[in-house]
Motif scaffolding. Structure first.
Motif, PDB file in Angstrom:
ATOM      1  N   GLU A 170       1.797   5.481  57.174  1.00 25.23           N
ATOM      2  CA  GLU A 170       1.682   5.549  58.565  1.00 25.23           C
ATOM      3  C   GLU A 170       2.572   4.539  59.221  1.00 25.23           C
ATOM      4  OE1 GLU A 170      -2.362   6.287  59.457  1.00 25.23           O
ATOM      5  OE2 GLU A 170      -2.290   8.344  58.923  1.00 25.23           O
ATOM      6  N   GLY A 173       3.464   5.839  62.495  1.00 29.22           N
ATOM      7  CA  GLY A 173       2.405   6.359  63.462  1.00 29.22           C
ATOM      8  C   GLY A 173       1.538   7.341  62.761  1.00 29.22           C
ATOM      9  N   ALA A 174       0.374   7.560  63.256  1.00 31.09           N
ATOM     10  CA  ALA A 174      -0.425   8.560  62.582  1.00 31.09           C
ATOM     11  C   ALA A 174      -0.165  10.087  62.610  1.00 31.09           C
ATOM     12  CB  ALA A 174      -1.985   8.484  63.514  1.00 31.09           C
ATOM     13  N   GLN A 207      -9.099   9.766  64.308  1.00 30.29           N
ATOM     14  CA  GLN A 207      -7.979   8.534  64.826  1.00 30.29           C
ATOM     15  C   GLN A 207      -7.950   8.594  66.287  1.00 30.29           C
ATOM     16  OE1 GLN A 207      -4.695   7.984  62.431  1.00 30.29           O
ATOM     17  NE2 GLN A 207      -5.202   9.655  61.109  1.00 30.29           N
ATOM     18  N   ASP A 215      -5.520   7.994  68.291  1.00 30.63           N
ATOM     19  CA  ASP A 215      -4.268   8.457  68.781  1.00 30.63           C
ATOM     20  C   ASP A 215      -4.427   9.954  68.958  1.00 30.63           C
ATOM     21  OD1 ASP A 215      -2.954   6.274  68.823  1.00 30.63           O
ATOM     22  OD2 ASP A 215      -1.604   6.559  67.105  1.00 30.63           O
ATOM     23  N   ARG A 261      -7.041  10.699  71.798  1.00 28.85           N
ATOM     24  CA  ARG A 261      -6.305  10.663  73.189  1.00 28.85           C
ATOM     25  C   ARG A 261      -5.501  11.928  73.447  1.00 28.85           C
ATOM     26  NH1 ARG A 261      -4.108   4.443  72.568  1.00 28.85           N
ATOM     27  NH2 ARG A 261      -6.107   3.332  73.517  1.00 28.85           N
ATOM     28  N   ARG A 262      -4.956  12.143  72.300  1.00 27.27           N
ATOM     29  CA  ARG A 262      -4.125  13.706  72.633  1.00 27.27           C
ATOM     30  C   ARG A 262      -5.008  14.900  72.681  1.00 27.27           C
ATOM     31  NH1 ARG A 262      -1.225  16.230  67.645  1.00 27.27           N
ATOM     32  NH2 ARG A 262      -0.606  13.993  67.210  1.00 27.27           N
TER      33      ARG A 262
END
Length: 422
Positions: free
Chosen positions: A295, A298-299, A344, A346, A349-350
């Protein structure tokens, strides 16, 4: 529609008790019975067998009430649990018992419960009448149900003559005219339950649709505070009692991971920041199943045949053994054995921006396994995440010991079959 006799739990209990407990007693203890010289050992054994079969049948009734369940999967675990409970009572109170009788009764119990569930599945094919307005098309894709389309001129003469078990209708649709309302009222008067389309969809799929969540009472999604305390206690007890088994297994897995990555400086454990109950951050532990730089960009969600997964990592992911270090999180109170999977930061948040009510899943502790995991498996995109979230909401709404026990059984099945592994 008239119910089959075998659908009544009391009938199954009575027949099971006679076949599993009484008939073996008559065959093995007949000489003692006719001479009025029956022993306390034999009485204890009959009581233990009777309790075990009654507990098993009640347990099967409760476990198979949830949607999408093949009842055969639950038979052996339920029988094993009831047999162990009866055995523990005999041992704790040091009661004498007949080994031969209990073995004979146990074999008959397994055979009877399997045959009982086969018959039950054959006679409980659900037939539901539906009003063809609104969102009814989504219902027709649900399997294991016979759908009967209604018309306004349909006359429900009597309860016994109706060709279905219930009526379903989209009560929020503007096309629900007086003619349909009269049909629904008449059906209810004849003893046929009338359900809103959302109720039926939820009960048959094990999912609580996100886009219609406003039509449900959000208060009904609040988990029981008392069961939250009981669940925390049970989690701790189970983890502590499992240490003699899990610790040696964890050591062997750690050695295997270290050997596979002997040419790199990767660690045995994988640590990652996840979102817990109430949106709080915590560090989750897993056995490393991917390459060290998996990763670095990023995730990313896991996909089928993910090239980042190592050979041994693929095995422990398939059997869910990579989750074993999360017992540490359970002892720390950050996770539970059963609950929605921790996500996770990230991704959270999305999804908070794109999926309605997504943050609501954090109302309870995340779990090592959960309803969404055993029903859907891993997800690889946002659409699958929405479906998984619907399973999470169903779990929160039906938060109970019975559902947790069913998830434990299906988790063991998942570990054996590797369902949903990526």
């Amino acid at each position: 529609m008239q119910r089959n006799l075998w659908q009544y739990l009391v009938i199954r209990i009575l027949v099971g008790w006679l076949l599993v407990s009484i008939i073996p007693a008559l065959l093995l203890f007949w000489d003692f019975i006719v001479t009025d010289n029956i022993l306390i050992t034999q009485i204890n054994s009959i009581i233990a067998s009777s309790g075990a079969i009654v507990f098993s049948l009640i347990g099967l009734e409760r476990l198979t009430q949830f949607p999408g369940q093949k009842s055969m999967v639950t038979v052996l675990p339920t029988l094993l649990a009831s047999g162990l409970l009866a055995g523990l009572i005999l041992l704790i109170f040091r009661l004498p018992y007949s080994v031969y009788y209990l073995l004979f009764s146990g074999v008959l119990g397994v055979v009877f419960c399997f045959i009982s569930q086969v018959i039950l599945r054959a006679v409980t094919r659900v037939k539901i009448g539906y009003v063809p307005i609104g969102r009814y098309q989504s219902l027709l894709d649900i399997k294991d149900v016979t759908w009967v389309q209604l018309s306004k001129d349909f006359q429900p003469v009597s309860h016994q003559d109706l060709p279905f078990h219930a009526v379903v209708v989209d009560l929020s649709d503007s096309d629900l005219c007086l003619g349909w309302e009269q049909l629904l009222a008449e059906s209810a008067l004849q003893g046929i339950p009338v359900y809103n389309i959302l109720q039926v969809s939820e009960s048959l799929t094990g999912r609580l649709p996100i886009k219609h969540l406003y039509e449900n009472n959000l208060g009904s999604l609040l988990p029981s505070p008392s069961y939250l305390l009981v669940k925390r206690l049970m989690d701790t007890i189970v983890v502590l009692f499992s240490i003699p088994i899990t610790l040696p297994l964890a050591i062997l897995i750690g050695i295997a991971i270290k050997w596979e990555s002997r040419h790199s400086n990767s660690t045995i454990l994988f640590k990652q920041c996840r979102i817990g109950q109430g949106g709080k951050l915590f560090t989750m532990y897993k056995f490393r199943s991917m390459i060290p730089n998996a990763e670095e960009d990023g995730a990313k969600m896991a996909t089928d045949a993910d090239m980042r997964v190592t050979k041994f990592g693929s095995y422990i992911r398939k059997t869910r053994l990579d989750e074993l270090p999360q017992f540490i999180n359970v002892l720390k109170g950050e996770m539970s054995l059963i609950g929605p999977r921790p996500e996770q930061l990230d991704f959270v948040r999305r999804f908070n921006e794109t999926i309605p009510f997504y943050r609501y899943r954090h109302i309870i502790k995340p779990g090592i396994s959960g309803w969404a995991q055993v029903m859907h498996g891993y997800v690889s995109n946002e659409d699958e995440t929405k479906v998984k979230l619907e399973h999470d909401f169903f779990y929160i709404k039906n938060f109970s010991l019975t559902l947790d026990l069913l998830i434990v059984i299906k988790t063991i099945q998942t570990m054996i079959t590797g369902f949903g592994a990526r």
